[in-house]
Scaffold this motif. Sequence first.
Motif, short mmCIF file in Angstrom:
data_model
loop_
_atom_site.label_atom_id
_atom_site.label_comp_id
_atom_site.label_asym_id
_atom_site.label_seq_id
_atom_site.Cartn_x
_atom_site.Cartn_y
_atom_site.Cartn_z
N GLU A 570 -0.60 -2.25 4.44
CA GLU A 570 0.10 -1.50 3.71
C GLU A 570 -0.69 -1.07 2.36
O GLU A 570 -0.64 -2.04 1.34
CB GLU A 570 1.44 -1.79 3.60
CG GLU A 570 2.32 -1.88 4.73
CD GLU A 570 3.68 -2.36 4.65
OE1 GLU A 570 4.07 -2.42 3.27
OE2 GLU A 570 4.49 -2.09 5.55
N THR A 571 -1.05 0.22 1.93
CA THR A 571 -1.69 0.39 0.95
C THR A 571 -1.17 1.80 0.22
O THR A 571 -0.42 2.35 1.05
CB THR A 571 -3.08 0.61 0.84
OG1 THR A 571 -3.52 1.65 1.95
CG2 THR A 571 -3.86 -0.56 1.74
N GLU A 572 -1.33 1.97 -0.97
CA GLU A 572 -1.02 2.99 -1.63
C GLU A 572 -1.52 4.16 -1.16
O GLU A 572 -0.77 5.34 -0.88
CB GLU A 572 -1.15 3.02 -3.10
CG GLU A 572 -0.26 2.09 -3.79
CD GLU A 572 -0.05 2.35 -5.37
OE1 GLU A 572 -0.95 3.11 -5.74
OE2 GLU A 572 0.46 1.54 -6.07
N ALA A 575 0.15 5.05 2.21
CA ALA A 575 1.41 5.42 1.97
C ALA A 575 1.65 7.04 1.68
O ALA A 575 2.43 7.85 2.30
CB ALA A 575 2.47 4.81 0.88
N MET A 604 7.00 1.85 2.84
CA MET A 604 5.72 1.34 2.07
C MET A 604 5.88 1.46 0.77
O MET A 604 5.58 0.47 -0.25
CB MET A 604 4.58 2.15 2.65
CG MET A 604 3.40 1.19 2.62
SD MET A 604 2.14 2.07 3.44
CE MET A 604 2.58 1.96 5.17
N CYS A 605 6.36 2.75 0.19
CA CYS A 605 6.30 2.91 -1.37
C CYS A 605 7.32 2.01 -1.95
O CYS A 605 7.20 1.50 -3.07
CB CYS A 605 7.00 4.33 -1.53
SG CYS A 605 5.36 5.49 -1.24
N ALA A 607 8.24 -1.02 -0.95
CA ALA A 607 7.54 -2.38 -0.92
C ALA A 607 6.40 -2.53 -1.90
O ALA A 607 6.28 -3.42 -2.52
CB ALA A 607 6.82 -2.59 0.52
N LEU A 608 5.60 -1.33 -2.11
CA LEU A 608 4.42 -1.30 -3.38
C LEU A 608 5.03 -1.13 -4.45
O LEU A 608 4.23 -1.24 -5.50
CB LEU A 608 3.56 -0.30 -2.50
CG LEU A 608 2.70 -0.66 -1.42
CD1 LEU A 608 1.97 0.43 -0.95
CD2 LEU A 608 1.88 -1.97 -1.62
N ASN A 610 5.65 2.03 -5.77
CA ASN A 610 5.03 3.48 -6.03
C ASN A 610 6.13 4.44 -6.10
O ASN A 610 6.54 5.06 -5.02
CB ASN A 610 4.14 3.69 -4.89
CG ASN A 610 3.33 5.01 -5.33
OD1 ASN A 610 3.79 5.74 -6.00
ND2 ASN A 610 2.24 4.98 -4.71
#
Length: 983
Positions: A570-572, A575, A604-605, A607-608, A610
């Motif tokens: 999971e990366t920006e 996402a 994902m956002c 979790a990150l 973002n």
Amino acid sequence: MGELIGEKPDTRSLFALWLHRRRQSLGLTPGAFAERMGTGCDPETVQAWEAGTLRPSNLMAERVARLFGVPGSERSAFILFAISDLDSDPTGEYVRGPAEAGVDADPHLDPDAPWRVNTQPPSNLPAQLTTFVGREGEIEGAAGLVRFPGVRLLTLLGPPGIGKTRFSLEVARYLLDAGSFEDGVFFVPLAAVTDPAGIAPTIGAALGVKEVAGDAAGRALTDFLHDKHLLLVLDNMEQIAAAGDTVSEMLTASPGVQIVTTSRSALHVYGEQVWRVPPLSIPDSPDSDGNASAESLVESAAASLFLQRAKAVNTGFVVDSESAPVIARICRRLDGLPLAIELAAARTNVLSPQALLARLDSRLDILTSGPQNLTPRHRTLRGAIEWSYNLLEDDEKIVYSRLSVFVSGFTLEAAEAIACCGSARHSISNTLDLIASLVDKSLLKQEEGPDKEARFTMLETIREYGQERLGEWGEEDEVRATHSKEMLAFAEQAEPHMTTGGRDPWLRKLDAELDNIRAALNWSLSDEGDGEIGLRLASSLHWYWSFRGYVTEGRRWLRQILHRFDTSAETEALAKALYAEGQLAQHYGDDASAYPSLTRSVAMCKALGNSSTLAYAMVPLSIIGVHRSDPDLICMAEEAVALFRQSGDLWGLAYALDERGDIADMLGDFDEALALKIESHSLYREIGDTWHVAYELGMLGLITMQQGNYAQSNKYLREASVITREVGDKWTLAWLLRGQGNNAHLEGRYAEAEALYLESASLYRELGDQGRFANVYRNLGQVATLQGRYTEATSRLREAIAIHNSAGLRASLHLHVSAFAAVAVEQGQFDIAAKLFAAAIPPETVNLVSMSPVDLTHYTKYYEKARRKLGKADFEALTAQGQQMTLAEAISLAQKLDVLSTYEPNTAKISQPTDSRSFPDALTKREVELLRLVAVGLSNAEIADRLFLSSNTVRAHLYSIYAKINVASRTAAAHYATENGLL
């Protein structure tokens, strides 16, 4: 004419002013002029003509033409100019030419012959900066073949450097000037397209056709071309696999379209005609003494081309008895190939003809031992290019080969970045000087790019040769990686501007780099490519794909890259890519694909952490929530608003408020929808986003219409229309015109509603938006029903159903069926009406707020009338039967409806046939379209605005229309349109 004007502009007709000026120029009194005119003319008549109180008869106009020496070819136009009202609009204001110096002066008018007007079909043929030398007979021959009955596809064949592209443009220009294609001639470069799926979007972009949500790929283009009579010039087809099948399908679906292609090999499809582009004629062999005169050279097209280009780079270049035979040999050695000749001529600023000939001899001799499967001309061209390449210094060779990675040109900034990349042993420092040198040596061409910036291009054959050399230098992977990074940096630089009022210049810059972007994306998908670059590049362009109507292409890139990319981590970047793919899918109406991408992006956002991407991803997901009746998703729009307020992203806030307004509208809360749209509109205006300002005004117009406030609705819609016309957005204008038509419809102004609907439908047809075109047709059917034109109403509704069925669009079919039910009510066929109402919109599932005010009003009026006429018991029994019918069965029943009407129906269709002979008096499609607007009272200026034409073009069409239908006034033209069923 100064003595006629005084302090105020003269109000007399243009003919009156012209006649007065011309008579005075001959020094004649009205009496003397009348005497020259002969029997039937007296001084009082001449004075009345000049005062504008009387128009001459045909006979007198003919005499005036003879007296002033009007050429015979212009007599018909002059007589119309003299006897008709073509120099005025419905308000009585007259057109002014330069000689009259009025405030409304028209610079297109010839003051000495104001009846001369010209119009030409639309075209995007690029202007040429150099003259075309030779091949006049071949141009006429190829053009004649295109015009020969039955020839739909002409392929221009020849090796690289033969000049296929320039030849095709000259053929196209010849046919355009001859008026052979009513709907225009369009040039589509395909050098950057390698996938057949990219042909339709590229052609669509050249024609200005936008994709339509819900349509299959390429359907918008097919629908747009279906009834057109135009020529497409498709340049560089050889690199596209299965191109022949794509072209064949396009011709089958579009009977009025003809295609000219350029290729190195035939497409091998049924009906294809092949024309082999010949080389330029070459000089005769020098005599036995080796002599050739300078005069004899100009008889050869190849030598003429050489001399022209040599003098362009060396103004002191002179042909004498010594150099003439050498030039003749050079042209013969180069086999008359234009590219080779131009490359040779470009070196005359540093090499004499004798030195050129010596170098050509060496290179051609070496090339003859090359691959034997190449044609002799191909080998000769390769030798010419290799010779030019070997004239370069090593640094020039390296920079040239590195720059060949670009497709369709590049900026100086990008060129400097690429020129300086590569291995350390080939380092470059003086990049600017080297690029200038390559321009000087004709390997690069400098052009003007978007917003006047410098841009450089390479001929495609030169670029291909450079790519071969790039591989030999062992730098291809490194250079392509740098090129992709440059495209990513540029796209990420442009991305923030997509959500500002300064979007337009960046859209143009992205347009210019689109082929380079596609090349970078292709590289990212290769084994040597960088998937992370591709992921970031494709996702950073999602607003561009959306605003430019390239939704299908954007989704295709994102799906391919996401499929190849490792999505486990999971990366920006991931996402954002998932959001971009989901947003484009939802924009296209594909909720099933959008939902999983958007939900994963949101998770994902979160979790990150973002919040920016999170807010944007929540907005389309909330719209899906309405469709799925999911309150948890619907509330995400409100969460997005809060996030945007917190971050200070005004554009994002306006976007989220707009979508919240859509949700409120869909749920029937019009007051909340109005408040949200007003706030969104205010923010867009503050930001300076003109397009969205107009769009929000249109939405405010629709919401106030739903509230029954038609006066306020019209105010919003008209203000939006003014902005949209300035921007030139035809799709939004069509939408706004339909909205204005709905207002007129609801207020009982049926003639005005019909005129607005017709104009809206015309624009939708032009744009290829078949779904909305069919919906406007339903509105026209409803108006016809209300006016007692039942035959016409059923014709309109059948056409609407046919269009939606053929396009695979099901959303509006139930509304078409309910409109048929209204016709059945008016015909007294209440049993059929009850069944159709129940089959189309079952009473217990009617979602009235999802219907437009027009559809809702029409439905309610006739539903209640049928229920009253039948009585409760019979109506419920018939309704039960209708509910057992499928929609397909209801459509079949509706289309069999037998109607009787004593009213003479107006059955003219907006989807006009390609063959103009289907209209009376040989009127063309465009002329009928313009005649309709004349008939509803629009002035020339208003017609020009509506149809995106110049006033001069409108006037030219009117001359043609008046002559064809034999009228002399707008009133008579309007009567003709009514009598012939053209409204």
